[in-house]
Design an enzyme around this catalytic site. Structure first.
Site, PDB file in Angstrom:
ATOM      1  N   HIS A 191       3.555   6.998   5.428  1.00 40.70           N
ATOM      2  CA  HIS A 191       2.350   7.703   5.886  1.00 40.70           C
ATOM      3  C   HIS A 191       1.515   6.950   6.913  1.00 40.70           C
ATOM      4  O   HIS A 191       0.795   7.563   7.686  1.00 40.70           O
ATOM      5  CB  HIS A 191       1.478   8.124   4.698  1.00 40.70           C
ATOM      6  CG  HIS A 191       0.608   7.032   4.158  1.00 40.70           C
ATOM      7  ND1 HIS A 191       1.062   6.106   3.263  1.00 40.70           N
ATOM      8  CD2 HIS A 191      -0.677   6.688   4.427  1.00 40.70           C
ATOM      9  CE1 HIS A 191       0.089   5.255   2.979  1.00 40.70           C
ATOM     10  NE2 HIS A 191      -0.978   5.588   3.678  1.00 40.70           N
ATOM     11  N   ASP A 237     -19.921  18.894 -23.964  1.00 44.29           N
ATOM     12  CA  ASP A 237     -18.517  18.581 -23.663  1.00 44.29           C
ATOM     13  C   ASP A 237     -18.307  17.099 -23.330  1.00 44.29           C
ATOM     14  O   ASP A 237     -17.374  16.742 -22.641  1.00 44.29           O
ATOM     15  CB  ASP A 237     -17.988  19.474 -22.532  1.00 44.29           C
ATOM     16  CG  ASP A 237     -18.743  19.246 -21.240  1.00 44.29           C
ATOM     17  OD1 ASP A 237     -19.838  18.638 -21.289  1.00 44.29           O
ATOM     18  OD2 ASP A 237     -18.259  19.679 -20.189  1.00 44.29           O
ATOM     19  N   ASP A 287      -3.415   8.386  -1.109  1.00 47.24           N
ATOM     20  CA  ASP A 287      -3.793   7.334  -0.162  1.00 47.24           C
ATOM     21  C   ASP A 287      -5.244   6.923  -0.411  1.00 47.24           C
ATOM     22  O   ASP A 287      -5.562   5.738  -0.546  1.00 47.24           O
ATOM     23  CB  ASP A 287      -3.618   7.895   1.265  1.00 47.24           C
ATOM     24  CG  ASP A 287      -3.990   6.901   2.351  1.00 47.24           C
ATOM     25  OD1 ASP A 287      -3.713   5.702   2.178  1.00 47.24           O
ATOM     26  OD2 ASP A 287      -4.546   7.347   3.385  1.00 47.24           O
ATOM     27  N   HIS A 301       0.821  -1.215   0.000  1.00 50.26           N
ATOM     28  CA  HIS A 301       0.000   0.000   0.000  1.00 50.26           C
ATOM     29  C   HIS A 301       0.859   1.270   0.000  1.00 50.26           C
ATOM     30  O   HIS A 301       0.774   2.072  -0.930  1.00 50.26           O
ATOM     31  CB  HIS A 301      -0.993  -0.066   1.163  1.00 50.26           C
ATOM     32  CG  HIS A 301      -1.706   1.208   1.459  1.00 50.26           C
ATOM     33  ND1 HIS A 301      -2.551   1.812   0.552  1.00 50.26           N
ATOM     34  CD2 HIS A 301      -1.688   2.017   2.548  1.00 50.26           C
ATOM     35  CE1 HIS A 301      -3.037   2.932   1.088  1.00 50.26           C
ATOM     36  NE2 HIS A 301      -2.524   3.081   2.294  1.00 50.26           N
ATOM     37  N   GLU A 335       0.498   5.828  12.752  1.00 46.23           N
ATOM     38  CA  GLU A 335      -0.801   5.351  13.217  1.00 46.23           C
ATOM     39  C   GLU A 335      -0.772   3.856  13.526  1.00 46.23           C
ATOM     40  O   GLU A 335      -1.352   3.411  14.504  1.00 46.23           O
ATOM     41  CB  GLU A 335      -1.871   5.653  12.159  1.00 46.23           C
ATOM     42  CG  GLU A 335      -3.275   5.614  12.729  1.00 46.23           C
ATOM     43  CD  GLU A 335      -4.350   5.648  11.650  1.00 46.23           C
ATOM     44  OE1 GLU A 335      -4.002   5.566  10.453  1.00 46.23           O
ATOM     45  OE2 GLU A 335      -5.530   5.749  12.012  1.00 46.23           O
ATOM     46  N   ASP A 336      -0.101   3.094  12.691  1.00 44.88           N
ATOM     47  CA  ASP A 336      -0.238   1.637  12.765  1.00 44.88           C
ATOM     48  C   ASP A 336       0.951   0.888  13.362  1.00 44.88           C
ATOM     49  O   ASP A 336       0.862  -0.315  13.581  1.00 44.88           O
ATOM     50  CB  ASP A 336      -0.472   1.051  11.354  1.00 44.88           C
ATOM     51  CG  ASP A 336      -1.758   1.582  10.713  1.00 44.88           C
ATOM     52  OD1 ASP A 336      -2.590   2.121  11.464  1.00 44.88           O
ATOM     53  OD2 ASP A 336      -1.902   1.455   9.491  1.00 44.88           O
TER      54      ASP A 336
HETATM   55 MN    MN Z   1      -2.874   4.554   3.990  1.00 46.44          MN
END
Ligand code: MN
Length: 476
Positions: free
Chosen positions: A72, A259, A138, A48, A76-77
């Site tokens: 990124h 368009d 993301d 990812h 958090e993880d």
């Molecule tokens: Mn992510």
């Protein structure tokens, strides 16, 4: 042996040995931090952040952004800390990763929360647009791999994407993210609507293929006859969601969606743009009201191009967009291309963007959700323009705003006390529509009161709200 980061380095413009070393180090750090963690698809988690870093490299982002994209999700993880990131990669990467992490803590819970999220996102943008660019990359990868997530969660994420990230990508002018995000979200929110529109679009395409190919050939021939050799063309097909919205507007009359297909002509210089424009109009009749010069007057998100719609000899109505490579690049990458954009030579100030974000939050707080929606579409999704204070500061307003909107956008006290306005040095009525680039001066008196009639001409919900409250009218 090929390293997983090779495509990233390959996509960078003239990468240095240091770039290569640092990106590899970021990859190793992220891989180690995520360890045995898996994605919902069963793939190792590192796939990812790697996909995101790769996309960031493809759109030409700088090394710090690519590294931050790789890292990124680590704060958090995983057990990795901000200090460790800063020690390896410096304070900018730390700032970017922390920014993205803060955004990740928000969850969409209905409209009010979407506004709240939006505000936070915008405040972060005001500091550094790169945080949003990483977040958009993301979100795009998460949308692309959404089928592995539980059904109810899919819907929540898709709605959040449509309500928060699509307008943001639009606002930042990042066409390359906006259309796929919008179409992926549409597919989850309204699978039937998506399938129908998609099929309809495909049929139109088949039906018109021959006429389009003809038009393209004619354009090339015409330009060649006028001595143009350095140009390229491409055909742009409208996105599925955008087509569906347009089709609703036109009550299903597809022939009125001018368009649906656009022929882009990309030329070396601005002068060439206008010359090609002239050549096209000499050949084919332009449709009245469809000529737009976004080079002289760019869209508020910085978009530049010449647009026209013409009727070809075979009776096909086709939109033609003429631009330089630079303009084309900007239209794809928007604010990602240059981290701060400029309007008329003055920088759009960070606190201006903050004011704008606050305005959105007020709509969410003070009005019912139906009104909040209307306010959102007027204030956020409508086209914006920039006007200037006498000191040359930029004020960002929706198109069609009046001097009263301008005054209230600066300060409610200024709005209440307004008695007159000068635009570009001339006295004008308070109902006058302002235009991009206008210089606006407000004339006030002390303890002034708003006029109820203003409610008929103001465009922003902020002005409307303040006028009603100053006049003690029921909030509406
Ligand atoms: Mn992510």
């Amino acid at each position: 042996m090929a390293h997983p980061t090779d495509p990233i380095v390959g996509a960078m413009r003239s990468p240095t040995t240091e770039d290569r070393a640092l990106i590899t180090r970021a990859y190793n750090m992220a891989e180690k931090a995520h360890g045995d963690e898996k994605r919902k698809s069963g793939e190792p988690y590192i796939t990812h952040p790697l996909a995101i870093a790769e996309r960031l490299a493809e759109i030409g982002m700088d090394r710090d952004t690519i590294i931050a994209g790789m890292l990124h999700d680590t704060l958090e993880d995983t057990t990795l800390t901000s200090e460790e990131i800063e020690k390896e990669f410096g304070p900018t990467v730390r700032f970017l990763v922390e920014g993205v992490t803060k955004l990740a803590e928000m969850r969409y819970r209905g409209l009010d929360r979407a506004f709240e999220s939006l505000k936070k996102l915008l405040l972060a943008t005001a500091k550094d647009t790169r945080v949003i660019v990483i977040k958009l990359a993301d979100r795009l990868h998460n949308m692309e791999t959404l089928s592995f997530v539980a059904k109810e969660k899919q819907l929540r994420i898709a709605k959040e994407t449509m309500n928060v990230y699509v307008p943001l990508a639009e606002r930042l002018g990042i066409g390359l993210f906006k259309t796929p995000l919008e179409d992926l979200a549409f597919k989850v929110i309204d699978p039937k609507g998506y399938a129908n529109t998609f099929a309809f679009l495909a049929k139109q395409r088949t039906d018109m293929e021959a006429a389009l190919a003809d038009a393209l050939k004619e354009v090339k021939k015409e330009l060649a006859e006028h001595g143009f050799t350095q140009f390229r063309t491409e055909m742009r097909v409208k996105g599925v969601h955008s087509f569906s919205v347009k089709l609703d507007e036109k009550k299903g009359h597809v022939e009125k969606v001018y368009d649906l297909f656009a022929l882009r002509i990309i030329v070396p210089t601005i002068e060439d743009c206008y010359r090609v424009f002239g050549i096209i109009h000499a050949k084919w009749k332009p449709l009245p009201g469809r000529i737009k010069d976004y080079i002289a007057t760019p869209k508020p998100n910085g978009y530049r191009s010449l647009h026209t719609a013409v009727i070809t000899d075979r009776g096909l109505i086709i939109e033609i967009q003429i631009r330089t490579e630079d303009m084309h690049h900007d239209a794809q990458y928007g604010a990602a291309a240059h981290f701060s954009y400029k309007a008329h030579g003055s920088e759009v100030r960070a606190d201006q963007r903050k004011t704008w974000a606050d305005g959105i939050l007020n709509i969410a707080k003070d009005e019912s959700s139906e009104h909040a929606k209307a306010g959102l579409s007027n204030d956020l999704l409508a086209e914006r323009m920039f006007v200037f204070t006498p000191k040359g500061e930029v004020v960002d307003l929706p198109v069609g705003s009046t001097p009263v909107d301008f005054a209230y956008a600066i300060h409610s006290g200024l709005g209440d006390g307004t008695t007159g306005a000068r635009v570009n040095g001339k006295m004008v009525s308070l109902e006058t529509e302002l235009h991009n680039g206008d210089k606006v001066e407000i004339i006030t008196r002390k303890n002034g009161k708003p006029n109820k009639k203003w409610l008929e001409s103001v465009k922003t919900s902020g002005a409307r709200k303040h006028i009603r409250s100053a006049l003690k009218l029921d909030p509406r």
